[in-house]
Scaffold this motif. Structure first.
Motif, mmCIF file in Angstrom:
data_model
loop_
_atom_site.group_PDB
_atom_site.id
_atom_site.type_symbol
_atom_site.label_atom_id
_atom_site.label_comp_id
_atom_site.label_asym_id
_atom_site.label_seq_id
_atom_site.Cartn_x
_atom_site.Cartn_y
_atom_site.Cartn_z
ATOM 1 N N ARG A 1 8.597 77.735 88.496
ATOM 2 C CA ARG A 1 7.168 77.844 88.233
ATOM 3 C C ARG A 1 6.554 78.524 89.455
ATOM 4 N N LYS A 2 5.226 78.795 89.400
ATOM 5 C CA LYS A 2 4.665 79.564 90.510
ATOM 6 C C LYS A 2 4.412 78.709 91.747
ATOM 7 N N SER A 3 3.754 77.557 91.545
ATOM 8 C CA SER A 3 3.497 76.688 92.692
ATOM 9 C C SER A 3 4.642 75.705 92.855
ATOM 10 N N GLN A 4 4.799 75.209 94.064
ATOM 11 C CA GLN A 4 5.723 74.110 94.334
ATOM 12 C C GLN A 4 7.150 74.416 93.907
ATOM 13 N N GLY B 1 -5.324 77.374 93.230
ATOM 14 C CA GLY B 1 -5.919 76.395 94.140
ATOM 15 C C GLY B 1 -5.498 74.973 93.803
ATOM 16 N N SER C 1 2.246 74.674 98.027
ATOM 17 C CA SER C 1 0.952 74.562 97.360
ATOM 18 C C SER C 1 -0.104 74.505 98.462
ATOM 19 N N PRO C 2 -1.400 74.579 98.108
ATOM 20 C CA PRO C 2 -2.399 74.527 99.188
ATOM 21 C C PRO C 2 -2.243 73.333 100.148
ATOM 22 N N VAL D 1 0.333 71.556 100.903
ATOM 23 C CA VAL D 1 1.573 71.708 101.683
ATOM 24 C C VAL D 1 1.363 72.764 102.772
ATOM 25 N N GLY E 1 -2.614 74.330 92.358
ATOM 26 C CA GLY E 1 -1.171 74.445 92.109
ATOM 27 C C GLY E 1 -0.361 73.280 92.641
ATOM 28 N N GLY E 2 -0.922 72.529 93.565
ATOM 29 C CA GLY E 2 -0.193 71.387 94.130
ATOM 30 C C GLY E 2 -0.506 70.076 93.445
ATOM 31 N N LEU F 1 -1.788 65.638 101.989
ATOM 32 C CA LEU F 1 -1.095 64.651 101.168
ATOM 33 C C LEU F 1 -0.892 63.371 101.964
ATOM 34 N N SER G 1 -7.638 69.630 102.244
ATOM 35 C CA SER G 1 -6.775 68.782 101.417
ATOM 36 C C SER G 1 -5.407 68.587 102.075
#
Lengths: 286, 163
Positions: A184-187, B127, A98-99, A101, B129-130, B57, B55
């Motif tokens: 799924r698409k992300s992660q 954008g 994901s962004p 990550v 997605g996480g 984590l 961004s």
């Protein structure tokens, strides 16, 4: 409590490794810190490579492009050289995690973690990536397919680090393709993925093919037989279908929480068929 | 370990173990509970913070990595008296249900709009997605991000970053 060091140069890093040779190295932390928390690893100290300037950036050299191992995945994805020359790698990066990550994780980390599902790995295999391994005493170069020997297993000796990735600039393939199948698409961790580089003649015949699959074996799977089967033939559903049994034979997937082996084997073969979408002269690398 | 960094605009010095997770430093040592911990493994985005505007984590960052960085948490983005435009849009569009994912959603939106000031709905989904919302209120979140983007385009006309 563990000491965490953030060296700013390789010189400083070698000094730290001299003092604590069993320290675990990390750059983004998106894999190692998860393992530490889960109690899967217990190193005496940690060294974070995020500030070692010599391990970062993309350099356009004479015949090659050099990528610093601690370059973040998002930096690489947006890099104009990568976008211009190595779309297959950009496509892998785009579907990785994901962004946040990608802002943290690095290409070197993705390689050294050596997950069979690593999203940069099939691209790096088809591009024939050479890895620059460095230690206090010198450096050596090894092909990625010789470096990764199993899930999470790489040929790195104590005191050595992955410093950079070298990609040959002259790659004549007009078609760069990467597709990942996940939940799924992300992660999503890949259930199966495939990278492909193709050269197709004006008359639509495949002149050269490089193919690599992720998540369907202990390491990335390459299949010369499948490449040979589609070379010299039109890029069509019919000829791609003929190569499917060869792919199904080459892969050795496992059952896990994401999918079972039989499904992975089927998907690995069927991923080939997507290449037919490039047949109608749509040879752009997008 | 002594660590010096800028937290929500203020120079901050802490003496904490270098291997303490940033989410724990923020929530337990500093008392800023905006960043949430949910999965603890980088899958959910509830602990998102901005590190030098990008961004990241906070559950996968260690205290030592804060040294010299500029950190923004949700507490530093707007105030109760004056919400950040993204926060206003989230409240106006009903994007908030239980609220647990929202600090991460808002900060991920700030990062997204800085890179792409007028994203399509598809680009917004990618954008963010996480960041997971288990109330499954994604439609309204996407509506809110779109509204925040068009408002800042109307008022500020930010420079396009073509990357």
């Amino acid at each position: 409590m563990r000491d965490v060091s953030l060296p700013r140069s390789l010189e400083e890093l070698w000094g730290l490794l001299d003092r604590e040779s069993a320290a675990a190295l990390y750059a983004g932390g998106t894999d190692l810190l998860v393992k530490l928390r889960a109690g899967l690893e217990d190193p005496p100290a940690l060294i974070c490579l995020e500030r070692v300037g010599e391990l970062k950036g993309v350099q356009d050299e004479l015949d090659e492009v050099w990528i610093g191992a601690a370059t973040t995945l998002s930096t690489l994805m947006e890099d104009p050289i990568i976008q211009r020359r190595f779309q297959v790698l950009r496509k892998g990066l785009e579907v990785l995690g994901s962004p946040p990550v990608r802002h943290m994780g690095t290409i070197g980390g993705n390689i050294v973690t050596a997950s069979p599902a690593g999203d940069t790995l099939p691209a790096l295999y088809v591009l024939g990536a050479q890895l620059e391994i460095r230690s206090k005493d010198g450096s050596r170069v090894v092909a990625i397919r010789d470096f990764i020997v199993g899930p999470g297993q790489v040929l790195l000796n104590r005191g050595e680090i992955l410093a950079g990735i070298r990609l040959r600039k002259v790659q004549s393939y007009a078609i760069h393709h990467y597709e990942k199948v996940g939940r799924r698409k992300s992660q999503a961790c890949a259930i199966a993925s495939m990278a492909a580089l193709l050269t197709v003649s004006d008359s639509g015949v495949v002149e050269a093919a490089r193919l690599a699959w992720g998540s369907v074996g202990p390491t990335v799977v390459i299949c010369r037989e499948a490449e040979a089967a589609i070379e010299g033939k039109p890029l069509s559903m019919e000829s791609l279908k003929l190569a499917i049994p060869l792919v199904e034979k080459a892969v050795s997937p496992i059952d896990d929480i994401r999918a079972d082996a039989a499904y992975r084997r089927t998907v690995a073969g069927l991923l080939l068929l997507r290449l037919s979408e490039y047949s109608a002269g749509t040879c752009s690398a997008q | 370990m002594k660590i010096r960094f800028v937290l929500n605009g203020e120079t901050t010095e802490l003496d904490v173990p270098g291997d303490r997770r940033v989410v724990d430093v923020l929530r337990e040592d500093v008392g800023l509970t905006g960043a949430k911990e949910s999965c603890g493994s980088g899958d959910c985005g509830a602990c998102t913070i901005l590190v030098d505007g990008e961004s990241r984590l906070s559950c996968l960052m260690l205290a030592a990595q804060l040294q010299g960085r500029r950190i923004t948490t949700i507490e530093g983005l707007g105030s109760e008296a004056q919400l950040h435009p993204i926060q206003s849009a989230f409240t106006q569009y009903g994007a908030v249900q239980c609220g647990f994912c929202i600090p991460g959603m808002v900060l991920a939106t700030a990062d997204l709009l800085k890179r792409n000031p007028s994203p399509s709905r598809e680009q917004i989904r990618r954008g963010l997605g996480g960041n997971l919302c288990r109330c499954t209120g994604y439609q309204k979140i996407v509506d809110a991000v779109q509204a925040a983007a068009s408002r800042s385009a109307d008022h500020e006309k930010p420079l396009r970053d073509d990357k």
